[in-house]
Scaffold this active site. Structure first.
Site, PDB file in Angstrom:
ATOM      1  N   LEU A  33       0.811  -1.220   0.000  1.00 24.40           N
ATOM      2  CA  LEU A  33       0.000   0.000   0.000  1.00 24.40           C
ATOM      3  C   LEU A  33       0.844   1.270   0.000  1.00 24.40           C
ATOM      4  CD1 LEU A  33      -2.715  -1.145   2.570  1.00 24.40           C
ATOM      5  CD2 LEU A  33      -2.692  -1.437   0.083  1.00 24.40           C
ATOM      6  N   ALA A  35       0.345   5.920  -0.639  1.00 21.81           N
ATOM      7  CA  ALA A  35      -0.586   7.017  -0.307  1.00 21.81           C
ATOM      8  C   ALA A  35      -1.849   6.987  -1.173  1.00 21.81           C
ATOM      9  CB  ALA A  35       0.134   8.351  -0.456  1.00 21.81           C
ATOM     10  N   HIS A  37      -3.536   4.283  -2.093  1.00 20.67           N
ATOM     11  CA  HIS A  37      -4.486   3.372  -1.438  1.00 20.67           C
ATOM     12  C   HIS A  37      -5.085   4.020  -0.184  1.00 20.67           C
ATOM     13  CE1 HIS A  37      -1.746   0.306  -3.411  1.00 20.67           C
ATOM     14  NE2 HIS A  37      -2.931  -0.077  -3.836  1.00 20.67           N
ATOM     15  N   ASP A 152      -6.055   3.365 -12.553  1.00 23.28           N
ATOM     16  CA  ASP A 152      -6.472   2.253 -13.407  1.00 23.28           C
ATOM     17  C   ASP A 152      -7.820   2.634 -14.023  1.00 23.28           C
ATOM     18  OD1 ASP A 152      -4.289   0.342 -12.725  1.00 23.28           O
ATOM     19  OD2 ASP A 152      -5.117   0.636 -10.733  1.00 23.28           O
ATOM     20  N   SER A 188       2.161   0.544  -6.912  1.00 22.81           N
ATOM     21  CA  SER A 188       2.910  -0.491  -6.191  1.00 22.81           C
ATOM     22  C   SER A 188       4.092  -0.965  -7.022  1.00 22.81           C
ATOM     23  CB  SER A 188       2.005  -1.676  -5.888  1.00 22.81           C
ATOM     24  OG  SER A 188       0.935  -1.251  -5.082  1.00 22.81           O
TER      25      SER A 188
HETATM   26  O1  PAF Z   1      -6.433  -2.477  -8.639  1.00 21.14           O
HETATM   27  C1  PAF Z   1      -6.090  -3.519  -8.040  1.00 21.14           C
HETATM   28  O2  PAF Z   1      -5.268  -3.490  -7.131  1.00 21.14           O
HETATM   29  C2  PAF Z   1      -6.691  -4.851  -8.454  1.00 21.14           C
HETATM   30  O3  PAF Z   1      -6.865  -4.929  -9.825  1.00 21.14           O
HETATM   31  C3  PAF Z   1      -7.999  -5.200  -7.717  1.00 21.14           C
HETATM   32  C4  PAF Z   1      -9.112  -4.197  -8.045  1.00 21.14           C
HETATM   33  C5  PAF Z   1      -7.752  -5.206  -6.228  1.00 21.14           C
HETATM   34  C6  PAF Z   1      -8.497  -6.578  -8.137  1.00 21.14           C
HETATM   35  O4  PAF Z   1      -7.565  -7.578  -7.840  1.00 21.14           O
END
Ligand code: PAF
Length: 287
Positions: A33, A35, A37, A152, A188
């Site tokens: 994780l 910042a 997240h 994303d 990450s």
């Molecule tokens: O964005 C992510 O970290 C992953 O694609 C998710 C949404 C946790 C699904 O595994």
């Protein structure tokens, strides 16, 4: 913060919270994780009373030659960060808990259209893995709302479409990208960059900014713009995977009716695949 590893324990804890009249907010992650997240957890905390996070490196969304084995697993540090950010419950299942009948015969949720092209083009099967695991997680947690990062961007569009098409009773919230001071979108995977590569990496964001400025100034020759963007990335030592301009609403091609655009890019720097995007509002036409 409570940490559970089984679906049964997760369901018991969420049922208890719901029984106390709490609204459930959910943030699915793959751990390691940063910042970005933490901003998702905090947003969930603002919109819900009980925040559930999951950490699961989902094998179903990795291609055979991708970084599943080397993906950073940092559970202890992640737990501390989640606790500090106000998370109430962490679900950290094993692969066997998520796929007890194996992956080969797992029912797959596929979202056509929006999952094709861009990352879906260069990572075949990736979004099937994402929509499948997110469906499973939604069915396990039964959240009122779930928060996803806009870094994303295509993943967020896939999930919104899945929730709409399958009538899932979950509100999806998109959170803006969190960037380092030099503009690099937090990820990450940034930890894979060497020191030199880390210095070069912000070129991706700067290139997107340059393209966005040109569009805001009235430039509409997207192919010429993208060609210049490709050149700039290559000159800096990046290997573009894609660089595209789409309608931000649904990632469809830009038309005269498009009001908000998104410039999306993925590019390799050494072994690291960097991902970024920038929204461009063109509803106020340039004079
Ligand atoms: O964005 C992510 O970290 C992953 O694609 C998710 C949404 C946790 C699904 O595994």
């Amino acid at each position: 913060m409570n940490v559970v590893k089984t679906v049964a324990d997760l369901r018991a804890a969420v049922t208890r919270a719901r029984g106390e009249g709490k609204r459930i907010g959910f943030v699915p992650t793959m751990g390691n994780l940063h910042a970005g997240h933490i901003a998702l957890i905090k947003k969930a905390g603002q919109r819900a009373d009980f925040v559930v996070a999951s950490i699961f490196v989902n094998p179903l969304q990795f291609g055979p030659n991708e970084d599943l084995a080397s993906y950073p697993r940092t559970l202890t540090a992640d737990q501390d960060k989640l606790f500090e950010a106000g998370c109430h419950l962490l679900f950290a299942p094993s692969v066997e808990e998520m796929y007890p009948h194996g992956q080969a015969l797992q029912t797959i949720v596929r979202v056509p259209g929006v999952s094709e092209g861009l990352c879906g083009g260069s990572r075949p099967g990736h979004f099937d893995g994402v929509s499948t695991v997110v469906s499973k997680l939604f069915n396990m947690v039964l959240p009122d709302l779930a928060v996803f990062g806009q870094k994303d961007f295509q993943q967020l569009a896939v999930i919104r479409t899945m929730v709409r098409d399958l009538n899932m009773p979950v509100q999806i919230i998109g959170e803006p990208i969190v960037r380092a001071e030099d503009g690099l979108a937090l990820s990450s995977r940034n930890g894979y960059l060497t020191t030199d590569e880390r210095t070069t990496a912000p070129v991706l964001h700067r290139t997107l900014q340059q393209l966005a400025d040109a569009i805001r100034n009235g430039e509409r020759d997207y192919s010429a713009l993208l060609a210049s963007g490709h050149q700039r990335l290559q000159a800096a030592g990046l290997r573009p995977d894609y660089l595209e301009v789409r309608d931000a609403l649904d990632l469809s091609p830009v038309t005269a009716d498009s009001r908000e655009l998104v410039i999306l890019a993925a590019a390799y720097l050494g072994k690291t695949r960097l991902l970024d995007n920038l929204l461009v509002d063109i509803s106020q036409k340039a004079s």
